[in-house]
Structure formats: structure tokens, C-alpha cells
Motif scaffolding. Structure first.
Motif, PDB file in Angstrom:
ATOM      1  N   THR A  85     -18.530  97.321  97.073  1.00 29.99           N
ATOM      2  CA  THR A  85     -18.043  98.457  97.847  1.00 29.99           C
ATOM      3  C   THR A  85     -17.589  99.591  96.950  1.00 29.99           C
ATOM      4  OG1 THR A  85     -15.826  97.523  97.903  1.00 29.99           O
ATOM      5  CG2 THR A  85     -17.314  96.964  99.735  1.00 29.99           C
ATOM      6  N   GLY A  86     -17.651  99.384  95.651  1.00 31.41           N
ATOM      7  CA  GLY A  86     -17.290 100.440  94.716  1.00 31.41           C
ATOM      8  C   GLY A  86     -15.835 100.409  94.309  1.00 31.41           C
ATOM      9  N   GLY A  87     -15.035  99.496  94.849  1.00 33.19           N
ATOM     10  CA  GLY A  87     -13.624  99.460  94.506  1.00 33.19           C
ATOM     11  C   GLY A  87     -13.325  98.374  93.499  1.00 33.19           C
ATOM     12  N   GLY A  88     -12.373  98.611  92.641  1.00 27.59           N
ATOM     13  CA  GLY A  88     -11.917  97.597  91.709  1.00 27.59           C
ATOM     14  C   GLY A  88     -12.891  97.328  90.582  1.00 27.59           C
ATOM     15  N   PHE A  89     -12.467  96.488  89.690  1.00 34.01           N
ATOM     16  CA  PHE A  89     -13.282  96.092  88.552  1.00 34.01           C
ATOM     17  C   PHE A  89     -13.657  94.631  88.705  1.00 34.01           C
ATOM     18  CE2 PHE A  89     -10.788  99.643  86.964  1.00 34.01           C
ATOM     19  CZ  PHE A  89     -11.782 100.415  86.401  1.00 34.01           C
ATOM     20  N   ALA A  90     -14.821  94.308  88.275  1.00 35.72           N
ATOM     21  CA  ALA A  90     -15.264  92.922  88.333  1.00 35.72           C
ATOM     22  C   ALA A  90     -14.753  92.166  87.125  1.00 35.72           C
ATOM     23  CB  ALA A  90     -16.786  92.864  88.357  1.00 35.72           C
ATOM     24  N   ALA A  91     -14.592  90.882  87.301  1.00 36.80           N
ATOM     25  CA  ALA A  91     -14.252  90.035  86.166  1.00 36.80           C
ATOM     26  C   ALA A  91     -15.417  90.041  85.194  1.00 36.80           C
ATOM     27  CB  ALA A  91     -13.970  88.613  86.649  1.00 36.80           C
ATOM     28  N   GLU A  92     -15.129  89.782  83.936  1.00 35.00           N
ATOM     29  CA  GLU A  92     -16.189  89.785  82.930  1.00 35.00           C
ATOM     30  C   GLU A  92     -17.157  88.645  83.198  1.00 35.00           C
ATOM     31  OE1 GLU A  92     -16.689  89.302  78.151  1.00 35.00           O
ATOM     32  OE2 GLU A  92     -14.804  90.060  78.940  1.00 35.00           O
ATOM     33  N   GLY A  93     -18.408  88.911  82.983  1.00 36.34           N
ATOM     34  CA  GLY A  93     -19.423  87.866  83.133  1.00 36.34           C
ATOM     35  C   GLY A  93     -20.280  88.085  84.354  1.00 36.34           C
ATOM     36  N   GLY A  94     -21.535  87.677  84.241  1.00 39.38           N
ATOM     37  CA  GLY A  94     -22.430  87.743  85.381  1.00 39.38           C
ATOM     38  C   GLY A  94     -23.226  89.021  85.510  1.00 39.38           C
ATOM     39  N   TYR A  95     -22.902  90.041  84.731  1.00 39.64           N
ATOM     40  CA  TYR A  95     -23.605  91.318  84.871  1.00 39.64           C
ATOM     41  C   TYR A  95     -25.058  91.230  84.427  1.00 39.64           C
ATOM     42  CZ  TYR A  95     -19.282  93.783  85.856  1.00 39.64           C
ATOM     43  OH  TYR A  95     -18.129  94.208  86.417  1.00 39.64           O
ATOM     44  N   GLY A  96     -25.340  90.506  83.352  1.00 37.28           N
ATOM     45  CA  GLY A  96     -26.705  90.420  82.851  1.00 37.28           C
ATOM     46  C   GLY A  96     -27.656  89.856  83.887  1.00 37.28           C
ATOM     47  N   LEU A  97     -27.307  88.715  84.455  1.00 39.63           N
ATOM     48  CA  LEU A  97     -28.174  88.126  85.468  1.00 39.63           C
ATOM     49  C   LEU A  97     -28.129  88.899  86.779  1.00 39.63           C
ATOM     50  CD1 LEU A  97     -27.802  84.312  84.829  1.00 39.63           C
ATOM     51  CD2 LEU A  97     -29.819  85.731  84.532  1.00 39.63           C
ATOM     52  N   ALA A  98     -27.013  89.541  87.075  1.00 40.94           N
ATOM     53  CA  ALA A  98     -26.958  90.379  88.278  1.00 40.94           C
ATOM     54  C   ALA A  98     -27.933  91.543  88.134  1.00 40.94           C
ATOM     55  CB  ALA A  98     -25.539  90.892  88.515  1.00 40.94           C
ATOM     56  N   GLU A 100     -31.386  90.074  88.583  1.00 45.45           N
ATOM     57  CA  GLU A 100     -31.603  89.789  90.003  1.00 45.45           C
ATOM     58  C   GLU A 100     -31.864  91.058  90.810  1.00 45.45           C
ATOM     59  OE1 GLU A 100     -28.425  88.312  92.862  1.00 45.45           O
ATOM     60  OE2 GLU A 100     -29.723  86.549  92.620  1.00 45.45           O
ATOM     61  N   SER A 101     -31.211  92.147  90.431  1.00 48.14           N
ATOM     62  CA  SER A 101     -31.385  93.386  91.190  1.00 48.14           C
ATOM     63  C   SER A 101     -32.745  94.042  90.946  1.00 48.14           C
ATOM     64  CB  SER A 101     -30.268  94.375  90.855  1.00 48.14           C
ATOM     65  OG  SER A 101     -30.447  94.919  89.559  1.00 48.14           O
ATOM     66  N   MET A 102     -33.390  93.746  89.824  1.00 50.48           N
ATOM     67  CA  MET A 102     -34.653  94.408  89.494  1.00 50.48           C
ATOM     68  C   MET A 102     -35.875  93.512  89.621  1.00 50.48           C
ATOM     69  SD  MET A 102     -33.651  96.870  86.329  1.00 50.48           S
ATOM     70  CE  MET A 102     -33.193  95.527  85.278  1.00 50.48           C
ATOM     71  N   ALA A 103     -35.703  92.227  89.393  1.00 51.30           N
ATOM     72  CA  ALA A 103     -36.851  91.320  89.410  1.00 51.30           C
ATOM     73  C   ALA A 103     -37.257  90.993  90.841  1.00 51.30           C
ATOM     74  CB  ALA A 103     -36.502  90.033  88.662  1.00 51.30           C
ATOM     75  N   LEU A 104     -38.540  90.733  91.013  1.00 50.47           N
ATOM     76  CA  LEU A 104     -39.011  90.254  92.308  1.00 50.47           C
ATOM     77  C   LEU A 104     -38.524  88.835  92.530  1.00 50.47           C
ATOM     78  CD1 LEU A 104     -42.681  91.542  92.037  1.00 50.47           C
ATOM     79  CD2 LEU A 104     -40.772  92.606  93.270  1.00 50.47           C
ATOM     80  N   TYR A 105     -38.374  88.098  91.419  1.00 51.51           N
ATOM     81  CA  TYR A 105     -37.964  86.702  91.465  1.00 51.51           C
ATOM     82  C   TYR A 105     -37.471  86.322  90.074  1.00 51.51           C
ATOM     83  CZ  TYR A 105     -38.531  81.621  91.407  1.00 51.51           C
ATOM     84  OH  TYR A 105     -38.314  80.280  91.267  1.00 51.51           O
ATOM     85  N   TRP A 106     -36.509  85.421  90.000  1.00 48.60           N
ATOM     86  CA  TRP A 106     -36.108  84.865  88.712  1.00 48.60           C
ATOM     87  C   TRP A 106     -35.641  83.431  88.916  1.00 48.60           C
ATOM     88  CZ3 TRP A 106     -31.509  82.888  86.847  1.00 48.60           C
ATOM     89  CH2 TRP A 106     -30.376  83.082  87.637  1.00 48.60           C
ATOM     90  N   ASP A 107     -35.784  82.635  87.885  1.00 50.55           N
ATOM     91  CA  ASP A 107     -35.273  81.272  87.881  1.00 50.55           C
ATOM     92  C   ASP A 107     -35.130  80.818  86.437  1.00 50.55           C
ATOM     93  OD1 ASP A 107     -37.817  80.569  86.949  1.00 50.55           O
ATOM     94  OD2 ASP A 107     -38.343  79.336  88.667  1.00 50.55           O
ATOM     95  N   PHE A 108     -34.830  79.553  86.244  1.00 43.87           N
ATOM     96  CA  PHE A 108     -34.775  79.018  84.891  1.00 43.87           C
ATOM     97  C   PHE A 108     -35.312  77.601  84.904  1.00 43.87           C
ATOM     98  CE2 PHE A 108     -30.718  77.894  86.732  1.00 43.87           C
ATOM     99  CZ  PHE A 108     -30.487  76.602  86.283  1.00 43.87           C
ATOM    100  N   VAL A 109     -35.811  77.177  83.766  1.00 43.56           N
ATOM    101  CA  VAL A 109     -36.295  75.814  83.598  1.00 43.56           C
ATOM    102  C   VAL A 109     -35.652  75.226  82.351  1.00 43.56           C
ATOM    103  CG1 VAL A 109     -38.497  76.138  84.806  1.00 43.56           C
ATOM    104  CG2 VAL A 109     -38.368  76.592  82.362  1.00 43.56           C
ATOM    105  N   GLY A 110     -35.496  73.927  82.375  1.00 47.11           N
ATOM    106  CA  GLY A 110     -34.867  73.219  81.268  1.00 47.11           C
ATOM    107  C   GLY A 110     -33.744  72.364  81.799  1.00 47.11           C
ATOM    108  N   ASP A 111     -33.346  71.412  81.016  1.00 49.01           N
ATOM    109  CA  ASP A 111     -32.281  70.504  81.403  1.00 49.01           C
ATOM    110  C   ASP A 111     -30.964  70.935  80.783  1.00 49.01           C
ATOM    111  OD1 ASP A 111     -33.939  68.777  82.885  1.00 49.01           O
ATOM    112  OD2 ASP A 111     -34.640  67.833  81.023  1.00 49.01           O
ATOM    113  N   PRO A 112     -29.843  70.719  81.504  1.00 51.10           N
ATOM    114  CA  PRO A 112     -28.542  71.036  80.912  1.00 51.10           C
ATOM    115  C   PRO A 112     -28.389  70.305  79.580  1.00 51.10           C
ATOM    116  CG  PRO A 112     -28.313  70.498  83.236  1.00 51.10           C
ATOM    117  CD  PRO A 112     -29.734  70.178  82.857  1.00 51.10           C
ATOM    118  N   GLY A 113     -27.879  71.001  78.612  1.00 55.37           N
ATOM    119  CA  GLY A 113     -27.705  70.432  77.287  1.00 55.37           C
ATOM    120  C   GLY A 113     -28.901  70.632  76.373  1.00 55.37           C
ATOM    121  N   GLU A 114     -29.967  71.215  76.890  1.00 57.31           N
ATOM    122  CA  GLU A 114     -31.179  71.495  76.122  1.00 57.31           C
ATOM    123  C   GLU A 114     -31.446  72.999  76.147  1.00 57.31           C
ATOM    124  OE1 GLU A 114     -32.900  69.045  74.567  1.00 57.31           O
ATOM    125  OE2 GLU A 114     -31.476  67.565  75.336  1.00 57.31           O
ATOM    126  N   ALA A 115     -32.487  73.409  75.452  1.00 63.72           N
ATOM    127  CA  ALA A 115     -32.895  74.815  75.496  1.00 63.72           C
ATOM    128  C   ALA A 115     -33.292  75.167  76.931  1.00 63.72           C
ATOM    129  CB  ALA A 115     -34.074  75.040  74.557  1.00 63.72           C
TER     130      ALA A 115
END
Length: 160
Positions: free
Chosen positions: A111-124, A127-142
Motif C-alpha cells: 500500500t506504499g506505507g511503512g518499510f519492509a523488513a530486510e530480506g525477500g526483495y530479490g525474489l520478490a 516474481e514480479s517480472m518473471a512469467l514463472y520461477w521455481d527452484f530445484v535441488g535438495d535442502p543442504g545441497e546446491a
């Protein structure tokens, strides 16, 4: 420190770059991506911006940002899409729970008010520009974050 190096890929419609752990590799990676897309600056802008964010995230949050770390970037040119893949070196040693890519939505910023907590801007941004995004790989690995972009440069319509 050696500069980023181009990768030889079997697919003639794909290009790859291997970057080191230093943030100085961000700028050459953006220039390389613009050339690898073989497109107009307007059409390449969303992918190049997303690449910069994903590359920076890999350096900031994974072992890719440690001495000797690497970030692998691949771009595939398809008939209607550009496909981007950014692969990190996995979690930093000693981290308790490996972090998985996640978009953090901050209602107060929508809504344009306040500041967001740090983090999440890169993927946001991705997400705002890509038609689709996801990730592959297992936790603890590349992990590889993948994103698809329209070759026209149009970004996703969030009102649909």
C-alpha cells in the motif's frame, strides 16, 4: 582473482558463465547476459535485473559468497522465452537449517506505507517480472533457481 569465465554448452541456444565469490563479478555477469540474450535492451532488461538479484542472493546467503565459492549462470534462448538458471554452491558451512528460496511479502509495502523488513526483495523482484520461477535441488545441497521471461520483455500481469 580470475574474471568470470564463459562455459561451453552443447546447446547452441544456450550460454553459460561461471562467476567467483566476489561481488565484483556482478557487473560483468550483467554485461555478459545482455550479450548472450542477443536481444534488444528493452527485452533483456527484466532477465538481467533478475539475474543480478539472484546472483547477489547466492553470494549473500550461500557458500557461493565464501572464498572459492562459485555461481553458475545459464541462459537458454527458446522461441518465445528466455530461461534463466542461477546455481549456488549450497549452504554455508555451519548453518543450522539450509535456507530455501522464498518470497517474503510485506503487506505494508503493497500500500506504499511503512518499510519492509530486510530480506525477500530479490525474489520478490524476480516474481514480479518473471512469467514463472521455481527452484530445484535438495535442502543442504546446491540449489538452482530457474525463471522464465518473455522474449518480448513484457513482464507478468499481476491483475489476472
Amino acid at each position: 582473482m580470475p574474471p568470470p569465465r564463459r562455459l561451453r554448452l552443447d546447446d547452441p541456444n544456450a550460454s553459460g558463465l561461471l562467476c567467483g565469490h566476489h561481488p565484483s563479478h556482478l557487473s560483468p555477469a550483467r554485461r555478459w547476459a545482455t550479450q548472450a540474450l542477443r536481444s534488444t535492451p528493452c527485452a533483456s532488461r527484466p532477465l538481467v535485473a533478475a539475474l543480478a538479484e539472484l546472483h547477489a542472493n547466492a553470494l549473500a546467503h550461500t557458500a557461493s559468497g565464501l572464498p572459492g565459492g562459485r555461481v553458475r549462470i545459464e541462459i537458454e534462448r527458446c522461441p518465445a522465452l528466455f530461461l534463466l538458471k542461477v546455481t549456488d554452491d549450497g549452504p554455508r558451512p555451519g548453518t543450522q537449517a539450509p535456507a530455501l528460496p522464498e518470497v517474503i511479502h510485506h503487506p505494508e509495502t503493497a500500500t506504499g506505507g511503512g518499510f519492509a523488513a530486510e530480506g525477500g526483495y530479490g525474489l520478490a523482484l524476480v516474481e514480479s517480472m518473471a512469467l514463472y520461477w521455481d527452484f530445484v535441488g535438495d535442502p543442504g545441497e546446491a540449489l538452482t533457481v530457474r525463471a522464465a521471461f518473455a522474449r518480448s520483455g513484457h513482464i507478468r500481469d499481476h491483475n489476472r
